[in-house]
Design a protein around this motif. Sequence first.
Motif, mmCIF file in Angstrom:
data_model
loop_
_atom_site.group_PDB
_atom_site.id
_atom_site.type_symbol
_atom_site.label_atom_id
_atom_site.label_comp_id
_atom_site.label_asym_id
_atom_site.label_seq_id
_atom_site.Cartn_x
_atom_site.Cartn_y
_atom_site.Cartn_z
ATOM 1 N N UNK A 128 0.351 -0.833 0.069
ATOM 2 C CA UNK A 128 0.407 -0.069 0.049
ATOM 3 C C UNK A 128 0.853 0.950 -0.553
ATOM 4 N N UNK A 177 1.905 2.182 -3.613
ATOM 5 C CA UNK A 177 0.652 2.970 -3.900
ATOM 6 C C UNK A 177 0.454 3.911 -3.902
ATOM 7 N N UNK A 178 0.656 4.142 -2.084
ATOM 8 C CA UNK A 178 0.900 6.157 -2.325
ATOM 9 C C UNK A 178 1.965 7.007 -2.687
ATOM 10 N N UNK A 210 0.551 7.370 -5.978
ATOM 11 C CA UNK A 210 -0.426 8.560 -5.941
ATOM 12 C C UNK A 210 0.030 9.836 -5.573
ATOM 13 N N UNK A 264 -0.357 11.324 -8.893
ATOM 14 C CA UNK A 264 -1.193 11.163 -10.566
ATOM 15 C C UNK A 264 -1.609 11.637 -11.006
ATOM 16 N N UNK A 276 -0.859 10.438 -15.101
ATOM 17 C CA UNK A 276 -2.480 10.919 -16.171
ATOM 18 C C UNK A 276 -1.704 11.395 -17.437
ATOM 19 N N UNK A 324 1.084 8.552 -19.785
ATOM 20 C CA UNK A 324 0.872 7.464 -19.403
ATOM 21 C C UNK A 324 1.510 5.919 -20.050
ATOM 22 N N UNK A 330 2.378 4.806 -16.431
ATOM 23 C CA UNK A 330 1.607 4.210 -16.109
ATOM 24 C C UNK A 330 1.814 2.361 -16.332
ATOM 25 N N UNK A 331 2.424 2.156 -17.981
ATOM 26 C CA UNK A 331 2.356 1.015 -18.400
ATOM 27 C C UNK A 331 3.242 0.632 -17.982
ATOM 28 N N UNK A 337 -4.058 0.272 -17.370
ATOM 29 C CA UNK A 337 -3.205 0.559 -16.595
ATOM 30 C C UNK A 337 -3.817 1.998 -17.340
ATOM 31 N N UNK A 338 -3.107 2.423 -18.008
ATOM 32 C CA UNK A 338 -2.567 3.212 -18.909
ATOM 33 C C UNK A 338 -4.397 3.987 -19.163
ATOM 34 N N UNK A 339 -4.576 2.234 -20.067
ATOM 35 C CA UNK A 339 -5.852 2.543 -20.550
ATOM 36 C C UNK A 339 -7.368 3.233 -19.989
ATOM 37 N N UNK A 390 -7.491 5.203 -17.233
ATOM 38 C CA UNK A 390 -6.848 6.750 -16.830
ATOM 39 C C UNK A 390 -8.058 7.918 -15.943
ATOM 40 N N UNK A 430 -8.729 6.151 -12.638
ATOM 41 C CA UNK A 430 -8.019 6.913 -11.940
ATOM 42 C C UNK A 430 -8.293 7.712 -11.194
ATOM 43 N N UNK A 431 -8.937 8.832 -12.623
ATOM 44 C CA UNK A 431 -8.853 10.343 -12.126
ATOM 45 C C UNK A 431 -10.239 10.507 -11.331
ATOM 46 N N UNK A 488 -10.343 8.692 -6.746
ATOM 47 C CA UNK A 488 -9.560 9.351 -6.121
ATOM 48 C C UNK A 488 -8.571 8.396 -5.135
ATOM 49 N N UNK A 489 -7.629 8.138 -4.865
ATOM 50 C CA UNK A 489 -6.930 6.415 -4.073
ATOM 51 C C UNK A 489 -7.508 5.514 -4.614
ATOM 52 N N UNK A 533 -4.963 4.355 -6.774
ATOM 53 C CA UNK A 533 -4.201 4.165 -8.046
ATOM 54 C C UNK A 533 -3.801 3.765 -6.010
ATOM 55 N N UNK A 534 -3.740 3.980 -5.287
ATOM 56 C CA UNK A 534 -2.711 3.598 -3.881
ATOM 57 C C UNK A 534 -3.715 2.133 -4.084
ATOM 58 N N UNK A 558 -4.604 7.139 1.881
ATOM 59 C CA UNK A 558 -5.193 8.981 2.016
ATOM 60 C C UNK A 558 -6.015 9.705 3.295
ATOM 61 N N UNK A 561 -3.560 12.653 0.856
ATOM 62 C CA UNK A 561 -5.021 12.606 -0.615
ATOM 63 C C UNK A 561 -6.117 12.510 -0.736
#
Lengths: 187, 185
Positions: free
Chosen positions: A25, A28-29, A32, A35, A39, A42, A45-46, B27-29, B31, B34-35, B38-39, B41-42, B107, B112
Amino acid sequence: MTVYKAKDIVKQGTVSITASVVIDSFAGTVLNAKLETLLTLPVLLILIPCLMDMTGNMGCMIGSKIATYLHLGLVRPKIERSPYLEKYAVTMIVVAALSSLYLTFLAMTASYFLGLKGVEPVKILIIVLVTGVSTSVIAIIVGVVAGFVTYRYGWDPDNTTIPIVTAVCDVIGALLLISVALAVGLI
Amino acid sequence: MFKNTIRQGLLTQFVSLTIDVLAGIGLALMRGALEELPGMLIMVPAFLQMRGAIGGTLASRLSSALHVGIIEPRLKLSKELLQNIIGTLILSLVLSVLIGCLAHFMCLLFGFTSAGFLTLLLLSLIAGALSSLVITLVTVIMTIKVYQRGLDPDVIMGPIITTLGDVVSIPCLFLAALVLMAMGL
């Protein structure tokens, strides 16, 4: 009576997997926290699941190899020079470097087909190579230490080393991915 | 250096990465999700870690059971197999709840924005339930099939399951996110 009991599977699994999930976690933090940047770029992200998969595989190979060396008595659970471990460590670093080259190629190809912008091959290569190789070095160190500690406690390192190494590598990998991307000026 | 280790290590990495890049593309697709949430992606690294660990340990237990003869190498739902499947599914649910809670807690801890405790919890639960059904089924069938072919599932299944886990988990997270966004959460 069955040999396997769902209750035991849940009980034993909860301890080791919970620990690794809690550590993860934090990975992930770290991601994040950046983030918005991720975004807009990307390609990073890949790279996230792939880098974690790559270092996870390194962790698995290193973790089970150390367990085998300890069981066979080829390596003693002490901090001392060991020709077996040194040779194995160098081998793993070579594997990590070559795998990083391949991952860069894959990420570039995927970005091309997805029509992603802002992908600079040299910077991506530096990010993947530095993150992949340094995380593998850390995987070796954590794997050796975790293997030694669990072995000295009389536990089977086969059960403990892999979840610890993979979770720690995910956190370090996430930190390095972001830091190197900042250092080369990609983000 | 060990020539064999380099060859086998590279083979594992190349096959695994070639499949896993699909998870990255997924994951890229997503996004947008993810937006929107929020949280989310964690929970991604933790979720992938959980999937790999649960699938990997299931494959490893089944492999031992097949070698010892506790489970027959046939696609038949024996009591031993059933206990393994039930245990795996419960473990997935418990850990999915934990991951949802952890994402919201992180978060709060680091300041966050969070999509909300309930949203993150449901996201993790739905994605966890979906992916565990798929991965458990695939693991059981593949491990038995691999053993039937005279191959050793101990050697083959680990990297395969962790990689498949990534590729299955990302679409499941995406699907769960779409469901929650459609519900307006």
